[in-house]
Design a protein around this motif. Structure first.
Motif, mmCIF file in Angstrom:
data_model
loop_
_atom_site.group_PDB
_atom_site.id
_atom_site.type_symbol
_atom_site.label_atom_id
_atom_site.label_comp_id
_atom_site.label_asym_id
_atom_site.label_seq_id
_atom_site.Cartn_x
_atom_site.Cartn_y
_atom_site.Cartn_z
ATOM 1 N N VAL A 113 0.915 -1.398 0.129
ATOM 2 C CA VAL A 113 -0.317 -0.173 -0.344
ATOM 3 C C VAL A 113 0.783 0.924 0.055
ATOM 4 O O VAL A 113 2.308 1.313 0.852
ATOM 5 N N VAL A 114 0.267 1.920 -1.309
ATOM 6 C CA VAL A 114 0.999 3.590 -0.744
ATOM 7 C C VAL A 114 0.374 4.392 -0.095
ATOM 8 O O VAL A 114 -1.003 4.260 -0.518
ATOM 9 N N LEU A 178 -1.974 6.370 -12.744
ATOM 10 C CA LEU A 178 -1.457 6.167 -11.358
ATOM 11 C C LEU A 178 -2.407 4.356 -11.195
ATOM 12 O O LEU A 178 -1.857 3.490 -11.006
ATOM 13 N N CYS A 179 -3.022 4.306 -11.648
ATOM 14 C CA CYS A 179 -4.106 3.054 -11.699
ATOM 15 C C CYS A 179 -3.537 1.628 -12.374
ATOM 16 O O CYS A 179 -3.363 1.170 -11.440
ATOM 17 N N GLY A 188 -1.659 -0.704 -3.868
ATOM 18 C CA GLY A 188 -3.305 -0.302 -3.538
ATOM 19 C C GLY A 188 -2.316 0.983 -2.868
ATOM 20 O O GLY A 188 -1.368 0.808 -2.367
ATOM 21 N N ALA A 189 -3.961 2.248 -3.379
ATOM 22 C CA ALA A 189 -3.518 3.216 -2.875
ATOM 23 C C ALA A 189 -4.543 4.128 -1.973
ATOM 24 O O ALA A 189 -5.559 3.659 -2.360
ATOM 25 N N PRO A 206 -9.931 -2.478 -6.196
ATOM 26 C CA PRO A 206 -9.554 -1.621 -6.509
ATOM 27 C C PRO A 206 -8.417 -1.142 -6.336
ATOM 28 O O PRO A 206 -7.477 -1.774 -5.525
ATOM 29 N N ALA A 207 -7.708 -0.179 -7.259
ATOM 30 C CA ALA A 207 -6.125 0.021 -6.964
ATOM 31 C C ALA A 207 -5.979 1.303 -6.020
ATOM 32 O O ALA A 207 -4.923 1.114 -5.517
ATOM 33 N N VAL A 208 -6.930 1.675 -6.650
ATOM 34 C CA VAL A 208 -7.289 3.128 -4.983
ATOM 35 C C VAL A 208 -8.387 3.021 -4.674
ATOM 36 O O VAL A 208 -9.277 2.830 -4.692
#
Length: 278
Positions: A113-114, A178-179, A188-189, A206-208
Motif C-alpha cells: 500500500v502507498v 497511476l491506476c 494499492g493506494a 480497486p487500485a485506489v
C-alpha cells in the motif's frame, strides 16, 4: 529633475548572520554535487568555492532569502546567485526517483500500500491569458498542482510534474496513469475523497481506495462513516510527508518562473530525504 539610481540612506552595506536549519551532511552532499558537476563540465573557476555556493543555494531554498540580499552579503551579483541556485536545483532534481522505480522499490520491500495525495504550491498571479489557467477554484488562489506518493510511514517516495492550478487531482492522476501502474505491480493506494471516481476498473479489487461521499442531500450511513474514519486514519501520514517538504520556505509562494517548478519541488524532495533519513 534628477533621477536617483543609487540606494537612499547610507551606502554602507550591513551584513547579518542567519541560522540555516540544515545538517552538515546535507550541505556536504550538495557541495559534492557541485564539485562533481564542475569537474564534468571543466569549469575554470568560480567566485566562491563549492561549499559556499551550496550554503547560498540552500539558504535561498530553506529560508527563502532574497537573491539580492544573498548577493550583497557575498560580494556577487544577483544574477550570479540565481544561476547558482538553478544549477543546484537541476543537479538535485536529476536524482529524484521516477514513478516506476519508486513503485518497484515498494513492491520489492514487500510493501502493498502507498498513500496518495495532492497539494497546491502557490505562485505569483500571472498576467494575460495564462492568469486563469493557474487559478485553483478549490483553494481560491493561483498555484500549481502536484501529486505525491508516500509509504505507510509518511516518507515521500515520488512527486509528479507540475500541473496548472485549475487541473483537478483526478485529471493529474490520469495523466500519470497511476491506476495502471499500481495494478501492474499489484499495489494499492489510499487517497482522500478528492480521488473518488479515479479507479473505474475492477470494483472488487480497486487500485485506489477512497472513502464515501454523501450525494443527493442524503447523509452517510453509520458503516460508511466508520469506513471514512478508517481511511482518514490510514492516510494521515501523507500529511506529515507534505509537512516535511514544506519546511522549505521557498514553497510558501514560488516566485521563479513556473517552468522551474517541477525541478524545484523534486530537488526539495531529494533534500527532504537527506534531512529525514539522518
Amino acid at each position: 529633475m534628477k533621477t536617483r539610481t543609487s540606494p537612499t540612506g547610507d551606502t554602507v552595506s550591513l551584513v547579518y548572520s542567519v541560522r540555516l536549519p540544515l545538517s552538515s551532511r546535507t550541505v556536504n552532499y550538495v557541495a559534492g554535487l557541485i564539485r562533481a558537476h564542475r569537474k564534468t563540465i571543466r569549469s575554470r573557476w568560480r567566485k566562491l568555492d563549492a561549499g559556499r555556493i551550496a550554503v547560498i543555494a540552500l539558504a535561498h531554498l530553506r529560508n527563502d532569502e532574497r537573491l539580492a540580499d544573498l548577493a550583497g552579503g557575498n560580494a556577487v551579483s544577483a544574477s550570479t546567485v540565481r544561476r547558482w541556485v538553478l544549477e543546484v536545483i537541476d543537479l538535485l532534481a536529476a536524482r529524484s526517483p521516477r514513478l516506476d522505480r519508486a513503485l518497484a522499490k515498494v513492491a520489492k520491500d514487500s510493501g502493498c500500500v502507498v498513500l496518495l495525495d495532492g497539494t497546491l504550491i502557490r505562485t505569483r498571479r500571472r498576467t494575460g491569458r495564462a492568469n486563469r489557467k493557474n487559478y485553483s477554484g478549490k483553494h481560491k488562489a493561483h498555484g500549481l498542482l502536484f501529486l505525491a506518493l508516500t509509504d505507510a510511514k509518511g516518507r515521500l517516495l515520488w512527486i509528479s510534474s507540475a500541473r496548472r492550478g485549475a487541473c483537478s487531482e483526478i485529471t493529474a492522476a490520469r495523466y500519470e496513469k497511476l491506476c495502471a501502474r499500481l495494478r501492474e505491480l499489484r499495489l494499492g493506494a489510499v487517497a482522500d475523497l478528492g480521488f473518488v471516481g479515479l479507479d473505474d476498473g475492477d470494483q472488487e479489487q480497486p487500485a485506489v481506495i477512497t472513502g464515501f461521499k454523501a450525494s443527493g442531500g442524503k447523509r452517510l450511513s453509520s458503516p460508511k462513516k466508520v469506513v471514512n474514519r478508517l481511511v482518514s486514519s490510514l492516510r494521515a501520514p501523507v500529511e506529515h510527508g507534505f509537512a516535511n517538504l514544506k519546511t522549505f520556505r521557498i514553497l510558501t509562494k514560488v516566485r521563479m518562473h513556473p517552468r522551474h517548478a517541477t525541478a524545484l519541488v523534486r530537488a526539495l524532495l531529494v533534500l527532504t530525504h537527506h534531512q529525514v533519513a539522518r
